[in-house]
Scaffold this active site. Structure first.
Site, short mmCIF file in Angstrom:
data_model
loop_
_atom_site.label_atom_id
_atom_site.label_comp_id
_atom_site.label_asym_id
_atom_site.label_seq_id
_atom_site.Cartn_x
_atom_site.Cartn_y
_atom_site.Cartn_z
N GLU A 52 58.07 33.42 -98.47
CA GLU A 52 59.31 32.63 -98.46
C GLU A 52 59.91 32.43 -99.84
O GLU A 52 61.12 32.31 -99.99
CB GLU A 52 59.07 31.23 -97.87
CG GLU A 52 58.75 31.20 -96.40
CD GLU A 52 57.24 31.14 -96.18
OE1 GLU A 52 56.50 31.64 -97.05
OE2 GLU A 52 56.83 30.62 -95.14
N GLU A 90 63.56 0.86 -102.43
CA GLU A 90 62.44 1.63 -103.00
C GLU A 90 62.90 2.91 -103.72
O GLU A 90 62.22 3.42 -104.60
CB GLU A 90 61.40 1.98 -101.92
CG GLU A 90 61.81 2.99 -100.86
CD GLU A 90 62.53 2.39 -99.66
OE1 GLU A 90 63.17 1.33 -99.81
OE2 GLU A 90 62.46 2.98 -98.56
N HIS A 96 67.67 0.72 -98.81
CA HIS A 96 66.32 1.10 -99.25
C HIS A 96 66.17 0.88 -100.75
O HIS A 96 66.44 1.80 -101.54
CB HIS A 96 66.08 2.59 -98.95
CG HIS A 96 65.95 2.90 -97.50
ND1 HIS A 96 64.73 2.93 -96.86
CD2 HIS A 96 66.88 3.20 -96.56
CE1 HIS A 96 64.91 3.24 -95.58
NE2 HIS A 96 66.21 3.41 -95.38
N CYS A 105 65.39 -1.70 -93.88
CA CYS A 105 66.13 -0.92 -92.91
C CYS A 105 65.63 -1.21 -91.49
O CYS A 105 65.94 -2.27 -90.95
CB CYS A 105 66.07 0.56 -93.28
SG CYS A 105 67.48 1.47 -92.65
N MET A 158 64.33 -4.62 -91.39
CA MET A 158 65.31 -5.70 -91.24
C MET A 158 65.74 -5.82 -89.79
O MET A 158 65.86 -6.91 -89.24
CB MET A 158 66.54 -5.44 -92.11
CG MET A 158 67.62 -6.48 -91.87
SD MET A 158 69.26 -6.06 -92.48
CE MET A 158 70.19 -6.07 -90.98
N LEU A 169 49.58 20.70 -106.51
CA LEU A 169 48.98 20.52 -107.83
C LEU A 169 49.78 19.53 -108.68
O LEU A 169 49.36 19.14 -109.76
CB LEU A 169 48.88 21.86 -108.57
CG LEU A 169 47.86 22.85 -108.02
CD1 LEU A 169 47.89 24.13 -108.83
CD2 LEU A 169 46.45 22.25 -108.06
N1 GLN Z 1 66.31 3.81 -87.00
C1 GLN Z 1 67.13 2.87 -87.69
C2 GLN Z 1 68.56 3.33 -87.81
O1 GLN Z 1 68.87 4.48 -87.65
C3 GLN Z 1 66.56 2.54 -89.06
C4 GLN Z 1 66.55 3.71 -90.00
C5 GLN Z 1 65.71 3.49 -91.21
O2 GLN Z 1 64.84 2.62 -91.22
N2 GLN Z 1 65.91 4.26 -92.26
O3 GLN Z 1 69.43 2.55 -88.09
#
Ligand code: GLN
Length: 542
Positions: A148, A517, A515, A378, A381, A15
């Site tokens: 839970e 984001e 990251h 990540c 890249m 919700l």
């Molecule tokens: N699997 C990759 C690593 O462990 C990238 C991880 C990710 O994208 N957060 O380095």
């Protein structure tokens, strides 16, 4: 002394308790109150780090490296408070602590029980996570009546008795459904849900009623009468197009004034200018662009929550509405590019495991060869590095050792595979536990001048961003890749780890090991996403 606001939910899940908690936090912060936020999760996992995003949604990472529930992401998008290791407790974590104490003999011979030992541990955790702020907002996951969540509900009930109702307040979120055939809204589920909550000892002070159609005053009065809540404290959270309107909607109905009165808070008047500005910017947009995200976890908008939001935020700041399409990485290959050619920009997000990796690499190749703005995050890249090694540097079947242990060209690998002991900042190996053994949390990235990233971050030479990964760029291939046109534009503070890669002859092609984001806020937008969306907008206008 910290005052507590507990938020429970009833009738059904999903919700938007997290959004209500976050919105309320933001409103109270605007009144000059300091606010901390905690999420209590009833599941047994010690943290969500080992749970599949397709099932449970994104794993959000805090600056201090905790892998947490995605609701913490909502909190950080709305409030200024930075969540941390003490902002998310699961049943598993609570039991883990109690069991460790029991093994050490700390309970001095007593029988260890849910009440008082588990509930005491929950209360201690809440106090620890409140960080002495004026207000601590605590969201209890799950729905009232679940087996839970009972120990959590019992613990927060006890806090109301121990601290008093001028220190502790309860908000209950319910659903008020609309029945089309009868053209009526129904208050009965709300009545039952409050009855359930009262049967375990909690009388809510405020109800937030989620509904598809707005609830009028007579329905609010009816709900109030049957639930023992004041009519003015029955707040309607009607479905909105954009979740960032919720602070405005809750404030209009006086939610914060009721809290201020109940908890006798001394504070400033509310000022929601930043949310108003965001809303008016969004309403002025009249241009669309297309961003494709090459995804592998289903339930896209939950699995890639922070990413989805960060793209939307940047769109508002760049004056464009973004149509985000998710493309299944497993369906994609060099011959079947789906509608990648309609993209104004492409994102390859983070991920774990080999499923879909070849599709991601195909997407990178398409962007590199066709001047399409590309952002790799990540794993994204890492896919870009693999693609560059294979197709530009001719390193046949170059790969990450995550996907091919025997590759001749391990351009991405586990850090211990090539750094000596002195150079290694973190220690991981193939036998490490899966949970909690990654490079996690906020770390410094040194930014090189004359790069897209340097421009994006407003010429800052050092930035801090959050990590969650096990594998790294393999420095043995650094010179070769650089000689072929790869620009390493960001490194760790000691220079040993590659953080950002770019392409020299491309309008906007960037992969980052961190990251971005996780730190995007709607009211500001994240610099890297803003730069990427501006490049995508330019591509669209060409
Ligand atoms: N699997 C990759 C690593 O462990 C990238 C991880 C990710 O994208 N957060 O380095």
């Amino acid at each position: 002394m910290t005052k507590f606001i507990f938020i429970t939910g009833g009738v059904v899940s999903s919700l938007g308790k997290g959004i209500v908690a976050a919105s309320l936090g933001s409103i109270l912060e605007s009144r000059n109150l300091s606010v901390s936020v905690i999420k209590l999760d009833p599941y047994i996992n010690v943290d969500p780090g080992t749970m599949s995003p397709s099932q449970h949604g994104e794993v959000f990472v805090t600056y201090d490296g905790a892998e947490t529930d995605l609701d913490l992401g909502h909190y950080e998008r709305f409030v200024n408070y930075k969540t941390n290791k003490s902002s998310n407790y699961t049943t598993g974590q609570i039991y883990d602590c109690v069991l460790k104490r029991e093994r050490k003999g700390e309970y001095l011979g007593s029988t260890v029980q849910v009440i008082p030992h588990i509930t005491d541990e929950i209360k201690e955790s809440i106090k620890e996570g409140s960080f002495d702020k004026d207000i601590c907002i605590v969201e209890i996951g799950g729905t009232v009546g679940d087996i839970e969540s009972l120990p959590f509900i019992e613990a927060i009930r006890q806090m109301g008795v121990e601290l008093g109702r001028d220190i502790v307040s309860y908000i209950h979120l319910t659903l008020v459904p609309y029945i089309q055939a009868a053209n009526e809204i129904k208050t009965k589920p709300t009545q039952h849900s409050v009855k359930e909550l009262r049967s375990i000892g909690i009388q809510p002070d405020i109800l937030v009623c989620r509904s598809e159609k707005s609830i009028d005053d007579s329905d609010k009065e009816k709900i109030a009468l049957f639930t023992n809540v004041e009519a003015k404290a029955v707040i309607n959270s009607v479905d909105v197009q954009d979740i960032y309107e919720i602070p405005l909607i809750l404030h209009e109905q006086g939610l914060d004034d009721i809290i201020v009165e109940k908890l006798d808070l001394k504070c400033d008047p509310t000022s929601l200018n930043s949310w108003q500005n965001y809303k008016s910017k969004r309403e002025k947009i009249n241009k669309n662009i297309h961003i494709k995200i090459i995804a592998k976890y289903g339930n896209y908008t939950e699995s890639y929550k922070s990413l989805h939001e960060a793209v939307k935020h940047a769109g508002v700041h760049c004056g464009v509405n973004i149509e985000i399409d998710y493309i299944d990485a497993e369906e994609l290959n060099d011959k079947n590019l789906l509608d990648l050619n309609k993209a104004d920009g492409v994102i390859v997000p983070g991920g774990f495991g080999s499923r879909g990796i070849e599709g991601k690499i195909s997407a990178v190749k398409f962007c590199r060869e066709n001047d399409v703005p590309f952002l790799g995050i990540c794993l994204g890249m890492q896919a870009a590095v693999i693609e560059f090694a294979r197709n530009v540097c001719n390193l046949d079947r170059a790969n990450s050792t995550e996907f091919d242990k025997n590759t001749k060209f391990p351009v991405i690998g586990l850090i211990e595979e090539w750094l000596d002991e002195k150079g290694s900042v973190e220690y991981r190996d193939a036998n490490s536990d899966i949970g909690g053994t990654m490079r996690l949390g906020e770390q410094e990235c040194i930014v090189k001048e004359n790069s897209n990233i340097h421009d994006a971050y407003n010429k800052m030479n050092s930035v801090f961003e959050r990590h969650r990964h096990r594998y790294e760029f393999n420095n043995e291939f650094k010179n070769l890749l650089e000689d072929n046109g790869l620009l390493i534009s960001g490194t760790s503070a000691d220079g040993t780890l590659v953080e950002v890669i770019e392409l020299k002859n491309h309008p906007w092609f960037l992969g980052c090991q961190f990251h971005p984001e996780f730190t995007s806020k709607p009211t500001k937008g994240h610099p890297l996403f803003i730069s990427f969306i501006n490049a995508s907008k330019e591509k669209n206008e060409k």
